[in-house]
Each structure stands twice: as C-alpha cells, then as structure tokens.
Design a protein around this motif. Structure first.
Motif, PDB file in Angstrom:
ATOM      1  N   CYS A   1       6.344   0.789   7.883  1.00  0.00           N
ATOM      2  CA  CYS A   1       5.992   2.109   7.343  1.00  0.00           C
ATOM      3  C   CYS A   1       5.565   3.068   8.446  1.00  0.00           C
ATOM      4  CB  CYS A   1       4.903   2.004   6.285  1.00  0.00           C
ATOM      5  SG  CYS A   1       3.273   1.544   6.901  1.00  0.00           S
TER       6      CYS A   1
ATOM      7  N   CYS B   1       0.824  -1.227   0.000  1.00  0.00           N
ATOM      8  CA  CYS B   1       0.000   0.000   0.000  1.00  0.00           C
ATOM      9  C   CYS B   1       0.849   1.263   0.000  1.00  0.00           C
ATOM     10  CB  CYS B   1      -0.970  -0.004   1.182  1.00  0.00           C
ATOM     11  SG  CYS B   1      -0.213   0.417   2.769  1.00  0.00           S
ATOM     12  N   GLY B   2       2.155   1.106  -0.045  1.00  0.00           N
ATOM     13  CA  GLY B   2       3.025   2.273  -0.133  1.00  0.00           C
ATOM     14  C   GLY B   2       3.078   3.105   1.135  1.00  0.00           C
ATOM     15  N   GLY B   3       2.732   2.507   2.243  1.00  0.00           N
ATOM     16  CA  GLY B   3       2.842   3.223   3.516  1.00  0.00           C
ATOM     17  C   GLY B   3       1.555   3.868   3.983  1.00  0.00           C
TER      18      GLY B   3
HETATM   19  S1  FES Z   1       3.188  -0.502   3.550  1.00  0.00           S
HETATM   20 FE1  FES Z   1       1.103  -1.074   3.793  1.00  0.00          FE
HETATM   21  S2  FES Z   1       0.808  -0.987   5.954  1.00  0.00           S
HETATM   22 FE2  FES Z   1       2.900  -0.462   5.694  1.00  0.00          FE
END
Ligand code: FES
Length: 107
Positions: free
Chosen positions: A87, A40-42
């Motif tokens: 993340c 999800c890219g963070g």
């Molecule tokens: S990259 Fe998706 S929750 Fe950390």
C-alpha cells in the motif's frame, strides 16, 4: 498505468493492469488476489499487504519509508531486504513491468 505481475506462493502468476489504482496493494485487492488481505485498507496500520520485491526491481521501487520500515520490523522482528508494504508502493509508469512476490504467510 503500469502492468504488474504478482507471483503467488503456488507458483502461478497474475498479470494485472493498474488502471487508475494508486498503489500496488489496490491493484491486487481489486483483482481479489489471495495472500494480500490489506486489512487496514492502506492506512499503514496492519502490514498484511506485505510483499517481496525481487532484487532486480528494488532500485526502482525504493526502500521502505520510516514508518513503513517500523511496521515491517514490528511484524517480522527484522527488516529483510526487499520487503515492502504494497500500500506504500505508488504505481507510476516507471514501474511498468514490475514483479512482486506475494507471501504465503504474513509476519
Ligand atoms: S494495507 Fe494495511 S499496511 Fe498496507
């Protein structure tokens, strides 16, 4: 900037400088490390950036936030000590020398 050591499931270690990366996840992704897809890219929406923080570092890294803890529990059915979403671990100078363990399977 901090130097972070990633311990891989095959026993190898990758030591990386954080540069300007804001989180531990970003450091790993920039280096294309395996076992950390960070889908999800963070955005705190996937849990695929989960790592284990060795006990010696848990005090400095801190506990998961509320939403982060919920994500970990949703993924694992429990909240094991030391599990964090990378993340959500902001890189600071206080984390220079940090070690984190990459997990060979997420969830
Ligand atoms: S990259 Fe998706 S929750 Fe950390």
């Amino acid at each position: 900037m901090a130097r972070i050591t990633f311990l891989l499931p095959d026993g190898t270690r990758q030591v990386l400088d954080s540069g300007d990366d804001p989180t531990v996840m970003h450091v790993a992704v920039r280096a294309n490390l395996p076992f950390l897809p960070a889908d999800c890219g963070g955005q705190l929406a996937c849990a695929s950036c989960m790592v284990e923080v060795p006990e010696a570092w848990r005090g400095r890294v801190g506990d998961p936030g509320l939403d982060e803890g919920d994500m970990i529990e949703d993924a694992l059915g429990t909240r094991p000590a030391g599990r964090r979403l990378s993340c959500q671990i902001a890189v600071t100078e206080a984390l220079d020398g940090l070690e984190v363990v990459l997990l060979d399977r997420q969830g």
